[in-house]
Design a protein around this motif. Structure first.
Motif, PDB file in Angstrom:
ATOM      1  N   PRO A  30      16.267 -23.223 -31.756  1.00  0.00           N
ATOM      2  CA  PRO A  30      15.951 -22.080 -30.884  1.00  0.00           C
ATOM      3  C   PRO A  30      17.078 -21.047 -30.931  1.00  0.00           C
ATOM      4  N   ASP A  31      16.694 -19.778 -30.979  1.00  0.00           N
ATOM      5  CA  ASP A  31      17.687 -18.706 -31.017  1.00  0.00           C
ATOM      6  C   ASP A  31      17.462 -17.661 -29.921  1.00  0.00           C
ATOM      7  N   VAL A  32      16.562 -17.950 -28.984  1.00  0.00           N
ATOM      8  CA  VAL A  32      16.298 -17.049 -27.868  1.00  0.00           C
ATOM      9  C   VAL A  32      16.248 -17.866 -26.578  1.00  0.00           C
ATOM     10  N   ALA A  33      16.937 -17.385 -25.561  1.00  0.00           N
ATOM     11  CA  ALA A  33      16.873 -17.992 -24.226  1.00  0.00           C
ATOM     12  C   ALA A  33      16.145 -17.022 -23.304  1.00  0.00           C
ATOM     13  N   ILE A  34      15.110 -17.504 -22.629  1.00  0.00           N
ATOM     14  CA  ILE A  34      14.337 -16.672 -21.707  1.00  0.00           C
ATOM     15  C   ILE A  34      14.583 -17.191 -20.302  1.00  0.00           C
ATOM     16  N   ALA A  35      15.213 -16.345 -19.492  1.00  0.00           N
ATOM     17  CA  ALA A  35      15.562 -16.728 -18.121  1.00  0.00           C
ATOM     18  C   ALA A  35      14.632 -16.031 -17.141  1.00  0.00           C
ATOM     19  N   ASP A  36      14.074 -16.804 -16.227  1.00  0.00           N
ATOM     20  CA  ASP A  36      13.239 -16.264 -15.157  1.00  0.00           C
ATOM     21  C   ASP A  36      14.075 -16.211 -13.881  1.00  0.00           C
ATOM     22  N   ASP A  55      17.455  -4.693  -3.895  1.00  0.00           N
ATOM     23  CA  ASP A  55      18.901  -4.528  -4.070  1.00  0.00           C
ATOM     24  C   ASP A  55      19.487  -5.690  -4.869  1.00  0.00           C
ATOM     25  N   CYS A  56      19.002  -6.893  -4.576  1.00  0.00           N
ATOM     26  CA  CYS A  56      19.465  -8.080  -5.296  1.00  0.00           C
ATOM     27  C   CYS A  56      19.107  -7.985  -6.781  1.00  0.00           C
ATOM     28  N   ILE A  57      17.866  -7.601  -7.067  1.00  0.00           N
ATOM     29  CA  ILE A  57      17.430  -7.451  -8.456  1.00  0.00           C
ATOM     30  C   ILE A  57      18.259  -6.391  -9.157  1.00  0.00           C
ATOM     31  N   ASP A  71      17.131  -2.716 -22.153  1.00  0.00           N
ATOM     32  CA  ASP A  71      16.071  -2.631 -21.139  1.00  0.00           C
ATOM     33  C   ASP A  71      14.763  -3.247 -21.622  1.00  0.00           C
ATOM     34  N   HIS A  72      14.530  -3.224 -22.939  1.00  0.00           N
ATOM     35  CA  HIS A  72      13.296  -3.806 -23.471  1.00  0.00           C
ATOM     36  C   HIS A  72      13.276  -5.323 -23.314  1.00  0.00           C
ATOM     37  N   ALA A  73      14.437  -5.922 -23.073  1.00  0.00           N
ATOM     38  CA  ALA A  73      14.508  -7.374 -22.885  1.00  0.00           C
ATOM     39  C   ALA A  73      14.331  -7.769 -21.430  1.00  0.00           C
ATOM     40  N   LEU A  74      14.130  -6.779 -20.550  1.00  0.00           N
ATOM     41  CA  LEU A  74      13.952  -7.034 -19.124  1.00  0.00           C
ATOM     42  C   LEU A  74      12.545  -6.644 -18.703  1.00  0.00           C
ATOM     43  N   ARG A  75      11.919  -7.464 -17.873  1.00  0.00           N
ATOM     44  CA  ARG A  75      10.606  -7.092 -17.354  1.00  0.00           C
ATOM     45  C   ARG A  75      10.366  -7.736 -15.991  1.00  0.00           C
ATOM     46  N   THR A  76       9.633  -7.009 -15.169  1.00  0.00           N
ATOM     47  CA  THR A  76       9.264  -7.515 -13.848  1.00  0.00           C
ATOM     48  C   THR A  76       8.160  -8.550 -13.994  1.00  0.00           C
ATOM     49  N   THR A  77       8.287  -9.658 -13.265  1.00  0.00           N
ATOM     50  CA  THR A  77       7.302 -10.731 -13.394  1.00  0.00           C
ATOM     51  C   THR A  77       6.575 -11.046 -12.100  1.00  0.00           C
ATOM     52  N   VAL A 101      14.348 -12.088 -18.392  1.00  0.00           N
ATOM     53  CA  VAL A 101      15.246 -11.516 -19.394  1.00  0.00           C
ATOM     54  C   VAL A 101      15.256 -12.392 -20.641  1.00  0.00           C
ATOM     55  N   ARG A 102      15.171 -11.745 -21.811  1.00  0.00           N
ATOM     56  CA  ARG A 102      15.252 -12.427 -23.102  1.00  0.00           C
ATOM     57  C   ARG A 102      16.662 -12.231 -23.654  1.00  0.00           C
ATOM     58  N   LEU A 103      17.355 -13.317 -23.889  1.00  0.00           N
ATOM     59  CA  LEU A 103      18.737 -13.261 -24.355  1.00  0.00           C
ATOM     60  C   LEU A 103      18.818 -13.782 -25.783  1.00  0.00           C
ATOM     61  N   ARG A 104      19.369 -12.959 -26.669  1.00  0.00           N
ATOM     62  CA  ARG A 104      19.432 -13.313 -28.089  1.00  0.00           C
ATOM     63  C   ARG A 104      20.615 -14.201 -28.430  1.00  0.00           C
ATOM     64  N   ASP A 105      21.588 -14.278 -27.536  1.00  0.00           N
ATOM     65  CA  ASP A 105      22.746 -15.133 -27.767  1.00  0.00           C
ATOM     66  C   ASP A 105      22.624 -16.369 -26.883  1.00  0.00           C
ATOM     67  N   VAL A 106      22.094 -17.437 -27.463  1.00  0.00           N
ATOM     68  CA  VAL A 106      21.865 -18.658 -26.692  1.00  0.00           C
ATOM     69  C   VAL A 106      23.187 -19.239 -26.191  1.00  0.00           C
ATOM     70  N   GLY A 107      24.234 -19.106 -26.995  1.00  0.00           N
ATOM     71  CA  GLY A 107      25.515 -19.686 -26.637  1.00  0.00           C
ATOM     72  C   GLY A 107      26.103 -19.119 -25.358  1.00  0.00           C
ATOM     73  N   SER A 108      25.883 -17.826 -25.111  1.00  0.00           N
ATOM     74  CA  SER A 108      26.446 -17.199 -23.912  1.00  0.00           C
ATOM     75  C   SER A 108      25.417 -17.025 -22.800  1.00  0.00           C
ATOM     76  N   ALA A 109      24.191 -17.482 -23.028  1.00  0.00           N
ATOM     77  CA  ALA A 109      23.110 -17.264 -22.062  1.00  0.00           C
ATOM     78  C   ALA A 109      23.417 -17.890 -20.703  1.00  0.00           C
ATOM     79  N   GLY A 110      23.946 -19.101 -20.694  1.00  0.00           N
ATOM     80  CA  GLY A 110      24.219 -19.773 -19.432  1.00  0.00           C
ATOM     81  C   GLY A 110      25.227 -19.031 -18.578  1.00  0.00           C
TER      82      GLY A 110
END
Length: 223
Positions: A30-36, A55-57, A71-77, A101-110
């Motif tokens: 896997p090379d993409v981390a998707i965080a909700d 405000d929190c968002i 911004d294209h990696a961010l979306r309201t759910t 948010v879709r993060l392309r760097d899995v190593g730094s996603a956490g």
């Protein structure tokens, strides 16, 4: 009889052949981390609750943008409100907003997710992180090859048990392929110092195929 009728008869399994289903898999990293992410706030009315959640968002989004997330990696759910009457003597309005948010760097996603949730404050939520393979094309191709090999092996075995040999392929039907995302749990109220462990590991990309063979000696198929 039309060709369509012949095909339908073949799919029903006519005499003089064998139909088998083969399966295969191939590993992909896997090379993409998707965080909700989300914000859940309570107030005396919907307007105030939504304002606190928004405000929190905004704070979480600011951290992500500062880290270079497009911004294209961010979306309201999610956007919802409801009344919570569990408090004694009063009711509160709860507002829930979601941000994916879709993060392309899995190593730094956490670390980045932890920083965003920490910046969001008490209303911030992490509903989960899942890992995906952005381009599983190569793995799916390998999985299909493995599925075909498995189908040939199964078909040859059945043919041998029946005292036959495999002949021409009459039809092929793909079963399905895909990769199962890995979910990494949920948390709320994290601080910036709390990291979210994300290990990419491998995912199994699978494929299956159903194949119909005629017997090699069709002229004896009816005996």
């Amino acid at each position: 009889m039309s060709g369509h009728d012949d095909e339908q008869r073949g799919r029903r399994g006519p005499r003089g052949g064998v139909t088998v289903t083969g399966s295969g898999a191939a590993d992909a990293v896997p090379d993409v981390a998707i965080a909700d992410l989300g914000a859940e706030a309570r107030a005396v009315d919907a307007e105030r609750a939504l304002g606190l959640a928004a405000d929190c968002i905004d704070r979480m989004r600011a951290v992500l943008r500062e880290a270079g997330v497009d911004d294209h990696a961010l979306r309201t759910t999610q956007s919802s409100t409801w009344t919570d009457g569990s408090a004694l003597g009063s009711s509160r309005v709860v507002a829930r907003l979601g941000l994916q948010v879709r993060l392309r760097d899995v190593g730094s996603a956490g670390d980045l997710v932890a920083a965003a949730v920490g910046a969001g404050g008490e209303p911030a939520r992490m509903d989960g992180i899942r890992l995906e393979v952005s381009d599983p094309t190569e793995a799916r191709s390998l999985a299909r090859e493995a599925a075909w090999t498995d189908a040939v092996t199964r078909g040859s075995h059945w043919a041998g048990l029946a005292g036959r040999r495999l002949g021409e392929v009459q039809w092929v039907q793909e079963g399905g392929s895909g990769d199962a995302p890995v979910f990494l749990g949920r948390a709320k109220g994290m601080t910036a110092a709390m990291a979210v462990p994300v290990e990419p590991g491998v995912q199994a990309v699978t494929a299956s195929v159903t194949v119909r063979w005629a017997w090699a000696d069709e002229d004896h198929a009816g005996r």
